[in-house]
Design an enzyme around this catalytic site. Structure first.
Site, PDB file in Angstrom:
ATOM      1  N   LYS A   1     -18.389 -15.886   8.184  1.00 39.87           N
ATOM      2  CA  LYS A   1     -19.788 -16.643   9.291  1.00 39.87           C
ATOM      3  C   LYS A   1     -20.891 -17.939   8.408  1.00 39.87           C
ATOM      4  CE  LYS A   1     -21.853 -13.773  10.978  1.00 39.87           C
ATOM      5  NZ  LYS A   1     -22.551 -12.943  12.452  1.00 39.87           N
TER       6      LYS A   1
ATOM      7  N   ARG B   1     -28.242 -13.038  10.160  1.00 40.33           N
ATOM      8  CA  ARG B   1     -27.447 -12.239  10.727  1.00 40.33           C
ATOM      9  C   ARG B   1     -26.522 -12.138   9.064  1.00 40.33           C
ATOM     10  NH1 ARG B   1     -25.997 -13.018  16.110  1.00 40.33           N
ATOM     11  NH2 ARG B   1     -27.481 -14.044  17.468  1.00 40.33           N
TER      12      ARG B   1
ATOM     13  N   GLY C   1     -19.510  -6.493  14.542  1.00 33.87           N
ATOM     14  CA  GLY C   1     -20.280  -5.178  14.891  1.00 33.87           C
ATOM     15  C   GLY C   1     -20.567  -3.879  13.438  1.00 33.87           C
TER      16      GLY C   1
ATOM     17  N   MET D   1     -22.000  -4.585  10.282  1.00 32.32           N
ATOM     18  CA  MET D   1     -23.725  -4.722  10.462  1.00 32.32           C
ATOM     19  C   MET D   1     -24.494  -4.859  10.923  1.00 32.32           C
ATOM     20  SD  MET D   1     -22.109  -6.092   6.644  1.00 32.32           S
ATOM     21  CE  MET D   1     -21.268  -7.217   6.787  1.00 32.32           C
TER      22      MET D   1
ATOM     23  N   ARG E   1     -15.341 -18.573  14.580  1.00 31.69           N
ATOM     24  CA  ARG E   1     -14.042 -18.082  13.305  1.00 31.69           C
ATOM     25  C   ARG E   1     -13.260 -18.181  14.210  1.00 31.69           C
ATOM     26  NH1 ARG E   1     -17.807 -12.099  13.939  1.00 31.69           N
ATOM     27  NH2 ARG E   1     -16.225 -12.275  16.716  1.00 31.69           N
TER      28      ARG E   1
ATOM     29  N   HIS F   1     -18.530  -4.783  22.436  1.00 28.53           N
ATOM     30  CA  HIS F   1     -17.921  -3.910  20.967  1.00 28.53           C
ATOM     31  C   HIS F   1     -16.661  -3.037  21.049  1.00 28.53           C
ATOM     32  CE1 HIS F   1     -18.129  -0.644  17.926  1.00 28.53           C
ATOM     33  NE2 HIS F   1     -18.788  -1.731  17.088  1.00 28.53           N
TER      34      HIS F   1
ATOM     35  N   ARG G   1      18.203  11.336   1.991  1.00 30.00           N
ATOM     36  CA  ARG G   1      17.498  12.663   1.508  1.00 30.00           C
ATOM     37  C   ARG G   1      18.327  13.664   2.114  1.00 30.00           C
ATOM     38  NH1 ARG G   1      12.166  10.566   3.086  1.00 30.00           N
ATOM     39  NH2 ARG G   1      13.163   9.630   5.026  1.00 30.00           N
TER      40      ARG G   1
ATOM     41  N   ARG H   1      21.482   9.807  -1.692  1.00 30.37           N
ATOM     42  CA  ARG H   1      20.452  10.817  -2.926  1.00 30.37           C
ATOM     43  C   ARG H   1      20.885  11.634  -3.209  1.00 30.37           C
ATOM     44  NH1 ARG H   1      13.851  11.174  -2.701  1.00 30.37           N
ATOM     45  NH2 ARG H   1      14.845  13.492  -1.455  1.00 30.37           N
TER      46      ARG H   1
ATOM     47  N   GLU I   1      10.973   7.384 -11.095  1.00 30.50           N
ATOM     48  CA  GLU I   1       9.654   7.932 -10.063  1.00 30.50           C
ATOM     49  C   GLU I   1       9.284   8.960 -11.286  1.00 30.50           C
ATOM     50  OE1 GLU I   1      11.590  10.607  -7.297  1.00 30.50           O
ATOM     51  OE2 GLU I   1      13.226  10.526  -8.186  1.00 30.50           O
TER      52      GLU I   1
ATOM     53  N   SER J   1      16.476   2.482  -7.344  1.00 31.05           N
ATOM     54  CA  SER J   1      15.653   2.525  -6.540  1.00 31.05           C
ATOM     55  C   SER J   1      14.052   3.915  -6.871  1.00 31.05           C
ATOM     56  CB  SER J   1      15.610   3.413  -5.753  1.00 31.05           C
ATOM     57  OG  SER J   1      15.255   3.078  -4.689  1.00 31.05           O
TER      58      SER J   1
ATOM     59  N   GLY K   1      10.798   5.540  -6.767  1.00 30.41           N
ATOM     60  CA  GLY K   1      10.757   6.207  -6.109  1.00 30.41           C
ATOM     61  C   GLY K   1       8.616   6.363  -6.235  1.00 30.41           C
ATOM     62  N   THR K   2       8.349   5.225  -5.434  1.00 31.76           N
ATOM     63  CA  THR K   2       6.893   4.631  -6.230  1.00 31.76           C
ATOM     64  C   THR K   2       6.220   6.605  -5.406  1.00 31.76           C
ATOM     65  OG1 THR K   2       6.650   3.635  -3.714  1.00 31.76           O
ATOM     66  CG2 THR K   2       7.330   2.270  -6.260  1.00 31.76           C
ATOM     67  N   ASN K   3       6.519   7.572  -4.199  1.00 33.88           N
ATOM     68  CA  ASN K   3       6.039   8.332  -4.058  1.00 33.88           C
ATOM     69  C   ASN K   3       5.600   9.360  -5.509  1.00 33.88           C
ATOM     70  OD1 ASN K   3       5.942   7.237  -1.265  1.00 33.88           O
ATOM     71  ND2 ASN K   3       6.791   8.284  -0.639  1.00 33.88           N
ATOM     72  N   ASP K   4       6.454   9.560  -5.665  1.00 29.24           N
ATOM     73  CA  ASP K   4       6.231  10.556  -6.861  1.00 29.24           C
ATOM     74  C   ASP K   4       5.892   9.797  -8.266  1.00 29.24           C
ATOM     75  OD1 ASP K   4       7.060  12.906  -5.896  1.00 29.24           O
ATOM     76  OD2 ASP K   4       8.833  13.027  -6.657  1.00 29.24           O
TER      77      ASP K   4
ATOM     78  N   CYS L   1      12.225   2.676  -2.788  1.00 29.20           N
ATOM     79  CA  CYS L   1      12.588   3.907  -1.572  1.00 29.20           C
ATOM     80  C   CYS L   1      11.279   4.580  -0.997  1.00 29.20           C
ATOM     81  CB  CYS L   1      13.308   4.538  -1.565  1.00 29.20           C
ATOM     82  SG  CYS L   1      13.951   5.987  -3.021  1.00 29.20           S
TER      83      CYS L   1
ATOM     84  N   TYR M   1      15.289  -5.680  -3.284  1.00 28.90           N
ATOM     85  CA  TYR M   1      15.767  -4.972  -1.844  1.00 28.90           C
ATOM     86  C   TYR M   1      13.774  -4.135  -1.588  1.00 28.90           C
ATOM     87  CZ  TYR M   1      17.631  -0.359  -3.285  1.00 28.90           C
ATOM     88  OH  TYR M   1      18.013   0.251  -3.786  1.00 28.90           O
TER      89      TYR M   1
END
Length: 885
Positions: free
Chosen positions: A25, A94, A103, A105, A338, A460, A566, A622, A751, A770, A772-775, A838, A858
């Site tokens: 702002k 403000r 809205g 703050m 803005r 709002h 899977r 897999r 992983e 590949s 395995g970013t979850n594990d 993946c 990929y």
């Protein structure tokens, strides 16, 4: 470095580039003042540096003196003084963070009024009613925001005064009534706080600025930042600006305007305004607003001036702008601008339209490139146009304004707390309010849809819902709320009843209507085609899919292959599970072989469907990953059954023994993945045979299956070499005598931290990795995702202990570094090593940016996120290119 900057401060660069320092702002106010030379009320900005220093060490040393100096300059420029008993200067205070947080703050208006200056204001304006209306607003706002007085303390006397006057409109209250309200408010403040309302303007200003600083860490602001993934460390700037009054008389007004339609994208200005009102009246939805077309009739010259400013703003920012303006006794003032928030459909239309060129008001045209158009569309924009719609409309109960498109079905709740509690129980919720305020944000976040009885398209509820892609209907004035129910005519809708909302048309329908898939606009396809052109040959997008149907859907959405199939999901089907259990319970090699053959036949059919759906595109299969106990009833379940029955059947007893045998204290890091293959190598051999037979059948039918076989959870070169030998043995057997042998590649999932660190060794026997970013995230943090996300994670995010949920968006400096390390070391051993990801992060834009930096070929994600990944990959490429310029 100073803490405070006037709007007309001469910066070395364009002020709008200083958003880190001045907030969004403040930067735009300085831009409008110094560059565009628009009619902006003078003022100054207390920088984000001051807020950060305040958060870490209290009120900054020297800040009082800087503020006093800028107040003096402001008084000199305006020829008036704060708190003057004869002709007072009033200011607004403000917030203004780097990123728009509508809205979330606090704001204080009419600061500088006290028991003496209110009389001066009445005298100099010749309008006692206006002066005391401004004072009662200031006492209520300051009392609530700065002094912590509950809002109802001020609301109840106001409602009683309106009722006594026989009106529902604040503007109808006379001066004497407003004087009485001021006295009532002042007494209420003393009663609730034990302190008198501050009369010194310098004390008022310090209190208001400090309140805005504090509101940065208010509950609603934190919740908003967590959802929008905004850093808690940024802090907010504070803008102190000369007040101009839209509630001075009937030649005054206030409003909000957009240079284009933020709901549809149509190249036509729109907005809301109110005569004889202050800005809070427009956004709060307390009074039903009028449109800019109405403004054209009431103030024709000012309307023309405003539209000329709209053109100048669009030309300057080269984007749709959102503005706030006030008319004071026939003069137009621009209070802020803005780049405006917009719905998904509007964002797509604007982005495409702006590449065709737009008139600049000077006889020329401006336009953006296709790359810029792609950068202007967000994940939420794409997500919102994929929202389902109603399969068939029901009888319309009533209609409001369609404020945020899409269909929503849920049970009615009337408070934010009730809505959140119902959502936590698993209910779909529609929040119904007279109007929403920032205090309702937690309930709004929990809701499928939002309905308000009052308010316009810039209220709002409308602005927040549009920003989140939550369907919303506002201004449905036929809705009369009373306690735990609302009525429309003779129809009563109670808490917990089902309600259906159409956020596009504004229609409200009783009951639980059936949903259908949505039809994205034509611009959706256009933007994604441009994105595909940008990323061609640089980053592909695949899908995680376990069935032929999922694979077909993914291909329809633009997937260029499957990055993760899977195979265990196939085992969990009702007709497969008994066979898997037979295999686990087998006591002899013959019994196990018989069960495995049955599984092979079933898996072959599954693989045929998937490979056919992805014909000509790579499919990564897999091999079995989870521990075997997941295919058995739980030990506890069987023991309870035994306690109730007194004994188990022979099969159940066998399953109990097997479940106890295979149970583990920490199965996520137990006997799963390749470790399971080492113990039961026949499992992997069976799966590979099924896959190769499926591929052969499709090749015989003239298809072009492309197969990639992935070994899960390897942590050493030796593990992968052993597993690869089993797979290769089956491949060699299947391809015997074949003249044109297909290229079948073998790789692994990275992983675990060790696999990433020792990727150079593992790459010796891998054709691809590949990630395995979850594990990898679970093991890097030591977090059990199922346990921490519901209980611990919200507290960590709110307290800033984590900048974001690492399961939603990748932890760049920890897990991200492991991905980069694994990619670098793997390619050092094998330069042509194919690299992908993946985990669920493959569909997250911020994570995709890191994966592109790491050199991955990929990303793979859930089918419904494929369009988002296509866009995000293109944005990562454009962003990297821009950063190198």
């Amino acid at each position: 470095m100073p803490y405070v900057y006037s709007f007309d401060h001469k910066h070395r660069k364009s002020p709008m580039t200083y958003k880190d320092l001045l907030g969004g702002k403040g930067a735009n106010l300085a831009e409008m003042t110094t560059v565009l030379e628009l009619p902006v009320p003078p003022g100054f900005t207390v920088s984000t540096d001051a807020c950060r220093d305040y958060m870490h060490g209290g009120w900054p040393e020297g800040l009082d003196d800087e503020i006093a100096n800028h107040v003096f300059k402001l008084e000199k420029a305006m020829g008036r003084k704060l708190g003057d008993a004869h002709d007072p200067l009033l200011v607004s205070v403000r917030s203004g963070a780097k990123f728009s947080m509508p809205g979330m703050m606090d704001t204080v208006l009419n600061l500088g009024l006290n028991d003496e200056s209110v009389e001066g204001l009445a005298h100099v304006t010749g309008n006692e009613r206006f002066a005391y209306d401004s004072y009662r607003r200031f006492i209520a706002m300051y009392g609530r925001i700065v002094m912590g007085v509950p809002g109802e303390v001020f609301e109840h006397p106001l409602e009683a005064a309106k009722e006594a006057a026989g009106t529902t409109n604040d503007a109808d209250l006379d001066a004497d009534t407003l004087k009485g309200l001021c006295k009532t408010y002042l007494k209420a403040v003393k009663k609730h706080t034990g302190e008198p309302f501050p009369q010194r303007p310098s004390v008022q200003l310090t209190g208001a600025i400090e309140a805005v600083f504090k509101s940065w860490n208010g509950q609603r602001a934190i919740a908003y930042r967590v959802r929008e993934k905004i850093s808690h460390e940024l802090g907010t700037a504070v803008n102190v600006q000369t007040m101009v009054f839209g509630n001075r008389d009937d030649m005054s007004a206030t409003g909000v305007g957009f240079t284009r339609n933020a709901a549809t994208g149509e190249n036509k200005p729109y907005g809301d305004f109110l005569i004889n009102a202050q800005g809070e009246d427009v956004v709060a939805g307390i009074r039903n607003t009028e449109t800019l077309d109405d403004m054209k009739r009431a103030f024709p010259e000012i309307y023309k001036e405003l539209l000329d400013i709209f053109v100048r703003l669009e030309t300057h920012y080269e984007d749709m702008c959102d503005t706030e303006f006030t008319i004071e006794q026939g003069k137009l003032w621009m209070l802020q601008t803005r780049v405006g928030k917009r719905t998904g459909a509007a964002a797509l239309k604007m982005a495409v339209d702006m590449t065709k060129g737009t008139k600049d008001g000077q006889g020329g045209r401006w336009k953006i490139s296709r790359e810029e158009a792609v950068m202007r569309v967000t994940e939420d924009h794409l997500d919102s146009v994929l929202h389902p719609q109603f399969a068939k409309k029901g009888d319309v109960l009533t209609k409001g304004l369609g404020a945020s498109p899409g269909a929503a079905v849920g049970r009615v709740y009337f408070t934010a707390d009730e809505a959140e509690a119902a959502w936590k129980k698993g209910e779909d919720v529609v929040l119904v309010r007279n109007e929403t305020s920032p205090d309702d944000v937690h309930g709004m976040m929990a809701s499928k849809g939002i309905l308000t009885a009052r308010g316009g398209l810039v209220s709002h509820a409308a602005v927040v819902a549009r920003g989140w892609g939550t369907p919303a209907v506002v201004g449905a004035d036929a809705v009369k709320i009373s306690g735990d129910q609302f009525t429309v005519g003779d129809t009563v809708v109670k808490k917990g009843d089902w309600l259906s909302l159409d956020g596009t048309t504004g229609e409200i329908m009783l009951g639980q209507l059936e949903m259908a898939g949505s039809e994205p606009p034509a611009e959706f396809t256009t933007i994604l085609k441009w994105a595909d052109t940008i990323r061609k040959g640089k980053m592909a997008v695949r899908a995680n899919a376990d069935t032929g149907e999922d694979a077909a859907n993914a291909r329809e959405l633009g997937a260029e292959g499957i990055g993760l199939c899977r195979t265990e999901h196939m085992f969990l089907a009702p007709d497969r599970l008994p066979i898997v259990r037979d295999m686990i319970l087998a006591n002899t090699p013959k019994q196990e072989e018989k069960a495995l053959e049955k599984l092979r036949e079933a898996q072959q059919a599954d693989f045929e469907e998937i490979l056919e759906a992805m014909d000509g595109l790579p499919v990564t299969i897999r091999l079995l990953d989870p521990p075997l106990h997941e295919f058995l009833p739980s030990v506890e379940e069987l023991k309870v059954k035994m306690a109730k029955k007194g004994k188990l059947s022979k099969k159940e007893q066998q399953m109990l023994e097997a479940a106890e045998d295979w149970s583990e204290h920490n199965p996520m890091i137990g006997t799963r993945g390749v470790r399971l293959g080492v113990i039961k190598p026949g499992l992997y051999a069976m799966q590979v045979r099924a896959l190769l037979d499926a591929a052969a059948k499709l090749r015989d039918a003239g298809k072009k299956p492309i197969v990639e076989i992935m070994i899960p959870l390897t942590v050493t070169r030796e593990e992968l070499a052993l597993a690869r030998s089993w797979v290769q043995e089956e491949i060699d057997e299947a391809l015997k005598g074949m003249k044109r042998k297909p290229n079948i590649t073998i790789g692994t999932m990275v992983e675990t931290p060790r696999a990433a660190v020792r990727a150079d060794e593992i790459a010796e026997v891998a054709d691809f990795f590949s990630f395995g970013t979850n594990d990898l995230t679970q093991l890097t943090f030591g977090f059990s995702r199922d346990d921490v996300e519901s209980r611990m994670m919200p507290a960590y995010l709110e307290q800033g202990l984590l900048k974001q949920n690492p399961f939603d968006s990748i932890d760049k400096s920890g897990v991200g570094d492991l991905v980069k390390l694994g990619a670098e070391r793997g390619r050092k051993t094998k330069p042509d090593l194919k690299l992908g990801v993946c985990g669920e992060h493959g569909g997250d834009p911020a994570s995709i940016e890191l994966f592109y930096e790491a050199g991955l070929d990929y990303v793979s994600c859930s089918p419904f996120r494929v369009p988002i990944a296509r866009l995000a990959a293109a944005q990562a490429i454009v962003g990297a290119s821009d950063s190198q310029k």
